[in-house]
Design a protein around this motif. Structure first.
Motif, PDB file in Angstrom:
ATOM      1  N   UNK A   1       3.608  -3.564   4.571  1.00 12.99           N
ATOM      2  CA  UNK A   1       3.887  -3.293   5.979  1.00 12.99           C
ATOM      3  C   UNK A   1       2.589  -2.896   6.668  1.00 12.99           C
ATOM      4  N   UNK A   2       2.673  -2.698   7.975  1.00 15.25           N
ATOM      5  CA  UNK A   2       1.470  -2.365   8.741  1.00 15.25           C
ATOM      6  C   UNK A   2       0.897  -1.008   8.337  1.00 15.25           C
ATOM      7  N   UNK A   3       1.762  -0.099   7.955  1.00 10.58           N
ATOM      8  CA  UNK A   3       1.313   1.233   7.534  1.00 10.58           C
ATOM      9  C   UNK A   3       1.717   1.455   6.075  1.00 10.58           C
ATOM     10  N   UNK A   4       0.951   2.236   5.325  1.00 16.07           N
ATOM     11  CA  UNK A   4       1.285   2.481   3.915  1.00 16.07           C
ATOM     12  C   UNK A   4       2.638   3.176   3.767  1.00 16.07           C
ATOM     13  N   UNK A   5       3.327   2.866   2.681  1.00 16.31           N
ATOM     14  CA  UNK A   5       4.554   3.580   2.341  1.00 16.31           C
ATOM     15  C   UNK A   5       4.156   4.967   1.837  1.00 16.31           C
ATOM     16  N   UNK A   6       4.782   5.997   2.380  1.00 14.44           N
ATOM     17  CA  UNK A   6       4.436   7.369   2.014  1.00 14.44           C
ATOM     18  C   UNK A   6       5.480   7.929   1.051  1.00 14.44           C
ATOM     19  N   UNK A   7       5.003   8.437  -0.079  1.00 19.83           N
ATOM     20  CA  UNK A   7       5.870   8.984  -1.107  1.00 19.83           C
ATOM     21  C   UNK A   7       5.483  10.431  -1.384  1.00 19.83           C
TER      22      UNK A   7
ATOM     23  N   UNK B   1       0.846  -1.186   0.000  1.00 21.04           N
ATOM     24  CA  UNK B   1       0.000   0.000   0.000  1.00 21.04           C
ATOM     25  C   UNK B   1       0.890   1.247   0.000  1.00 21.04           C
ATOM     26  N   UNK B   2       0.530   2.192  -0.872  1.00 23.32           N
ATOM     27  CA  UNK B   2       1.341   3.381  -1.062  1.00 23.32           C
ATOM     28  C   UNK B   2       0.450   4.618  -1.019  1.00 23.32           C
TER      29      UNK B   2
END
Length: 434
Positions: A421-427, A323-324
């Motif tokens: 991962x448990x939290x989305x990757x932030x870009x 998730x991103x």
């Protein structure tokens, strides 16, 4: 340096060199395998699969053409990496020299390294932790609230920036700040009167401000859009919702009956609309009078009916994936237009240059959240789940092509597990490619 350490280090070095010696001291030829023929064959197999799906009706003409174009681009990019076969002929003399060099250099390097960083006094366990903390901080974009503040400050200096107001309105909607979203879209509507996208966005914000009920003002905006654009599917859908909320079931079914065939290229959305049609038909005993109002093969019609334009987007894909969350730095807003394509991708950390999964969006969709999965693979043999770690990134393409180019707007690439991962990757898209 202790005596025991010296003996242990020497034994390890000698053991390693002993394993290398037979290889270094004999003549041998090594041919580097070329991957090009394999890549071409993989591409041919994928093309046959696409043609079969197109013939069976699983892919529309537009989807087939886009998939074929992506396949051509991926193959071209992969073949551009030098992969010529070469031959290495090592003589025993060269191997002997190499072995002697290793015998001298390796112990020297080990000793110097130990003297530099291996002593107890030089060991500081807090340094790696601090370095990792800085790296983790660098991987995350600023909180969305900070981006909103920067965008608000930018618009105070440039209040006639229509793209900025649109981005700010979308961001407010993501944050459920509906009063602020209405204010932003009203400003935008004043700058661009008669713009259907703006009026639908304002109608959406007004409805969410009213707990999902489409107000009279929102209804008037939607009717104005439909008058200009009789086939605007979003306006038809929302006007059907407004009619259903007001107990005008036949009018709702008439709007939806006209919208239904316009969603032929969006099977998930068409199934969602079919569910809304069924609900109204069931409670009213009326009919939408469309034979096409049937669930499409492989599509579930159990999703709830869309209440507003903001909920028109399909939900996050099911199954494993990454998730991103993607946002655009307000400082780059002037270099992007709402219709520019945004590619959110995952690539192998070490491996082929082609993406393992790609999602296409537009700048007008930012900020956005997307899930990269195996279903987005450009080639069936190159799936996200086949690689334990991947690099994820986001890019605004100024050329409209997935291959990076000069002038594109880019985010830093972040390494993560392909299982997510448990939290989305932030870009954060925060710099321009040179």
């Amino acid at each position: 340096m202790t005596t025991s350490f010296t003996f242990i280090a020497a034994a390890i070095v000698l053991a390693a060199l002993g394993l290398l010696a037979p290889t270094l001291l004999r003549r041998h030829r090594v041919a580097a395998e070329s991957r090009q023929q394999y890549n071409v064959q993989v591409a041919r197999d994928r093309l046959r699969e696409l043609e079969a799906e197109h013939s069976n009706g699983d892919l529309s003409d537009e989807e087939f053409n886009q998939a074929r174009q992506d396949l051509d681009i991926a193959l071209t990019q992969d073949l551009s990496v030098p992969s010529q076969e070469k031959e290495i002929d090592d003589t025993g003399r060269t191997g002997l020299l190499t072995l002697l060099s290793l015998l001298i250099l390796v112990p020297g390097i080990v000793a110097l390294t130990y003297l530099e960083v291996g002593t107890p006094a030089a060991l500081d366990t807090s340094i790696p932790a601090k370095t990792q903390a800085v790296a983790n901080q660098h991987d995350k974009m600023p909180p969305i609230g900070e981006l909103v503040k920067k965008l608000e400050e930018h618009l105070e200096k440039d209040p006639n920036n229509a793209d900025g107001w649109f981005l700010l309105g979308r961001t407010y909607m993501k944050l459920s700040r509906y009063d602020d979203a209405v204010r932003a879209y009203r400003k935008l509507n004043a700058l661009q009167p008669g713009n259907s996208t703006v009026e639908i966005s304002l109608a959406d914000a007004l409805s969410m401000q009213n707990q999902g009920h489409i107000s009279d003002e929102a209804l008037s905006l939607l009717e104005g859009v439909l008058k200009r654009e009789p086939d605007n599917v979003t306006a038809l859908w929302l006007l059907g919702n407004a009619s259903a909320q007001r107990g005008k079931d036949q009018q709702a079914l008439d709007y939806w009956a006209k919208a239904y065939p316009l969603l032929a290229d969006e099977p998930q959305m068409q199934a969602e609309l079919h569910n809304a049609i069924q609900q109204v038909e069931s409670r009213s005993g009326l009919s939408a009078n469309i034979e096409a109002a049937k669930p499409l093969p492989g599509i579930s019609a159990s999703a709830p009916a869309m209440a507003t334009a903001g909920s028109a987007q399909p939900g996050t894909a099911n199954g494993p994936g990454v998730e991103v969350e993607v946002a655009l730095d307000p400082e780059l807003m002037a270099k992007a237009s709402p219709n520019d394509l945004v590619f959110v991708y995952a690539k192998a950390v070490s491996g082929p240059p082609m993406p393992l999964a790609v999602a296409r969006k537009h700048v007008s969709d930012l900020p956005l959240k997307v899930k990269l999965t195996d279903a987005m693979a450009m080639m069936p043999q190159m799936k996200l789940s086949n690689f334990p770690q991947v690099k994820v990134g986001a890019r605004v393409s100024k050329s409209g092509r997935p291959i990076p180019g000069q002038g594109d707007l880019q985010s830093p690439e972040v390494v993560t597990s392909s299982k997510g991962s448990e939290t989305p990757i932030q870009l954060l898209i925060d710099h321009q490619r040179q």
